[in-house]
Design a protein around this motif. Structure first.
Motif, PDB file in Angstrom:
ATOM      1  N   LEU A   2       0.812  -1.218   0.000  1.00 49.32           N
ATOM      2  CA  LEU A   2       0.000   0.000   0.000  1.00 49.32           C
ATOM      3  C   LEU A   2       0.845   1.268   0.000  1.00 49.32           C
ATOM      4  CD1 LEU A   2      -2.868   1.075   0.003  1.00 49.32           C
ATOM      5  CD2 LEU A   2      -2.844   1.020   2.503  1.00 49.32           C
ATOM      6  N   LEU A   3       1.889   1.321   0.822  1.00 51.84           N
ATOM      7  CA  LEU A   3       2.670   2.549   0.934  1.00 51.84           C
ATOM      8  C   LEU A   3       3.272   3.006  -0.395  1.00 51.84           C
ATOM      9  CD1 LEU A   3       3.751   4.796   2.710  1.00 51.84           C
ATOM     10  CD2 LEU A   3       5.691   3.331   3.300  1.00 51.84           C
ATOM     11  N   PRO A   4       3.865   2.130  -1.212  1.00 50.96           N
ATOM     12  CA  PRO A   4       4.410   2.603  -2.497  1.00 50.96           C
ATOM     13  C   PRO A   4       3.359   3.250  -3.392  1.00 50.96           C
ATOM     14  CG  PRO A   4       5.226   0.400  -1.987  1.00 50.96           C
ATOM     15  CD  PRO A   4       4.152   0.693  -0.993  1.00 50.96           C
ATOM     16  N   GLU A   8       4.251   2.002 -17.015  1.00 51.17           N
ATOM     17  CA  GLU A   8       2.794   1.868 -17.092  1.00 51.17           C
ATOM     18  C   GLU A   8       2.333   0.480 -16.649  1.00 51.17           C
ATOM     19  OE1 GLU A   8      -0.790   2.313 -20.420  1.00 51.17           O
ATOM     20  OE2 GLU A   8       1.277   2.906 -20.886  1.00 51.17           O
ATOM     21  N   LYS A   9       3.024  -0.553 -17.085  1.00 54.50           N
ATOM     22  CA  LYS A   9       2.663  -1.914 -16.710  1.00 54.50           C
ATOM     23  C   LYS A   9       2.855  -2.136 -15.217  1.00 54.50           C
ATOM     24  CE  LYS A   9       3.825  -6.768 -17.592  1.00 54.50           C
ATOM     25  NZ  LYS A   9       4.706  -7.696 -18.360  1.00 54.50           N
ATOM     26  N   LEU A  16      -7.333   4.922  -6.605  1.00 56.17           N
ATOM     27  CA  LEU A  16      -7.333   4.088  -5.406  1.00 56.17           C
ATOM     28  C   LEU A  16      -8.292   4.639  -4.360  1.00 56.17           C
ATOM     29  CD1 LEU A  16      -5.995   1.595  -4.171  1.00 56.17           C
ATOM     30  CD2 LEU A  16      -4.267   3.101  -3.166  1.00 56.17           C
ATOM     31  N   GLN A  17      -8.460   5.939  -4.336  1.00 55.99           N
ATOM     32  CA  GLN A  17      -9.375   6.566  -3.384  1.00 55.99           C
ATOM     33  C   GLN A  17     -10.809   6.095  -3.604  1.00 55.99           C
ATOM     34  OE1 GLN A  17     -10.386  10.862  -3.740  1.00 55.99           O
ATOM     35  NE2 GLN A  17      -9.439  11.058  -1.709  1.00 55.99           N
ATOM     36  N   TYR A  60      -1.169  -0.967  -8.497  1.00 62.55           N
ATOM     37  CA  TYR A  60      -2.491  -0.482  -8.090  1.00 62.55           C
ATOM     38  C   TYR A  60      -3.445  -1.657  -7.871  1.00 62.55           C
ATOM     39  CZ  TYR A  60      -1.882   4.562  -8.424  1.00 62.55           C
ATOM     40  OH  TYR A  60      -1.507   5.862  -8.188  1.00 62.55           O
ATOM     41  N   ARG A  61      -3.291  -2.703  -8.652  1.00 64.07           N
ATOM     42  CA  ARG A  61      -4.102  -3.901  -8.427  1.00 64.07           C
ATOM     43  C   ARG A  61      -3.781  -4.511  -7.069  1.00 64.07           C
ATOM     44  NH1 ARG A  61      -1.999  -8.405 -11.900  1.00 64.07           N
ATOM     45  NH2 ARG A  61      -0.552  -8.449 -10.127  1.00 64.07           N
TER      46      ARG A  61
END
Length: 326
Positions: free
Chosen positions: A104-106, A164-165, A225-226, A171-172
């Motif tokens: 999560l932090l990154p 991008e990848k 993500l928000q 994010y997933r």
């Protein structure tokens, strides 16, 4: 009577007592345990004894600047939020904290500091309005570079190969992490809410809250993500509950104007023992930077006669003094 420990942390904004996740983790842990801290909410790392935030100034161990080390020191002083956890719960705490730092932090750093739209329209704007003049002209960009380097260390060389990848994958993973936290929390008030009839928050709650609250409260123009976090209602209620229970009076300051106006009323300016020295240093550093830039860029040149360039300098000094007085 022993002198109280002093905590230096970033100032509050977005409805939070501090906008920095690490500072927020220490502040939250201290509120959970009732640790007697003299808190200095500052707007520049230069006002910290170590030059970093957060920083805990202690009587015996000097100044401590790492979040986990600060919490460890508070535990040594008998302020332990985990004293009644079982061995299994202690292991769960380590596992979830590792999950937060790895997954999560990154992505939080990327969301606030790397995403171009969020950085320009939200993050840099807040720091430019909050950091005192003249540091606000270059400190946000320095912090931006530091976070980029931090991400490269976390993600390795692959970050530059296919950005991008990699972002899509990260994010997933972050969404899956939020979903897992939501499932683990369930309907409990805190993550170990079923451990007693009167559940209390533990260190895991401090870490989770400090990572989720900025993402929840910030007004991000690009909130991929928000949006996922806001769809997890129990996590939203969890953050709101901690804010109302432990930060009922200091969670809603606007970033710039209220902090400056409230300084005289709340006594925060008096809490900073080096305020005048820091103000003087800021003025001197800013003056040197402005003059250096003016000479190098050709805005100001040395001439035997002529009032143009010479007439500009007093105006710049007046504006600088006005900003410092606010």
């Amino acid at each position: 009577m022993a002198a109280p420990m002093e905590l230096f942390c970033w100032a509050g904004g977005w409805g939070l007592p501090s906008v920095d996740p690490d500072c927020l983790a220490v502040l939250t842990y201290a509120r959970f345990t009732g640790a007697p801290l003299k808190v200095h909410r500052v707007t520049s790392p230069w006002r910290s004894p170590s030059g970093r935030l957060p920083a805990l100034k202690t009587r015996d161990e000097g100044t401590i600047s790492k979040t986990q080390q600060i919490i460890t020191h508070l535990r040594k002083q008998k302020y332990n939020a985990d004293y009644d956890l079982s061995a299994t719960q202690g292991a769960d705490t380590l596992a979830f904290v590792s999950l937060l730092e790895e997954k999560l932090l990154p992505v939080l750093i990327h969301t606030f500091w790397v995403d171009a739209k969020n950085y320009v329209e939200h993050t840099r704007k807040w720091y430019a309005e909050t950091v005192p003049f003249p540091l606000n002209f270059f400190l946000p960009n320095c912090m931006h570079k530091q976070h980029l380097e931090r991400l490269q260390l976390m993600w390795g060389d692959s970050y530059m190969d296919d950005e991008e990848k990699l972002e899509k994958e990260l994010y997933r993973d972050a969404r899956e992490c939020l979903t897992l936290l939501s499932q683990r929390l369930g309907s409990q008030k805190f993550f170990f809410g079923d451990s007693s009839l009167c559940p209390r928050p533990a260190s895991l709650d401090a870490f989770v809250f400090s990572r989720l609250a900025p993402l929840l409260k910030a007004k991000l123009p690009n909130g991929k993500l928000q949006q996922h976090l806001k769809s997890l209602q129990n996590l939203c209620n969890y953050c709101t509950s901690i804010l109302s229970l432990y930060f009922p009076w200091d969670g809603g300051e606007p970033p710039a104007s209220t902090l400056r106006a409230a300084g005289a009323d709340s006594g925060e300016a008096e809490e900073d023992p080096h305020k005048r020295r820091n103000q003087l240093l800021s003025v001197l550093v800013g003056l040197a930077a402005m003059l250096g830039y003016a000479f190098l860029s050709g805005i100001v040149s040395i001439q035997r006669s002529g009032t143009g360039p010479a007439g500009r300098q007093p105006i710049a000094l007046e504006e600088e003094e006005e900003e410092e007085e606010e």
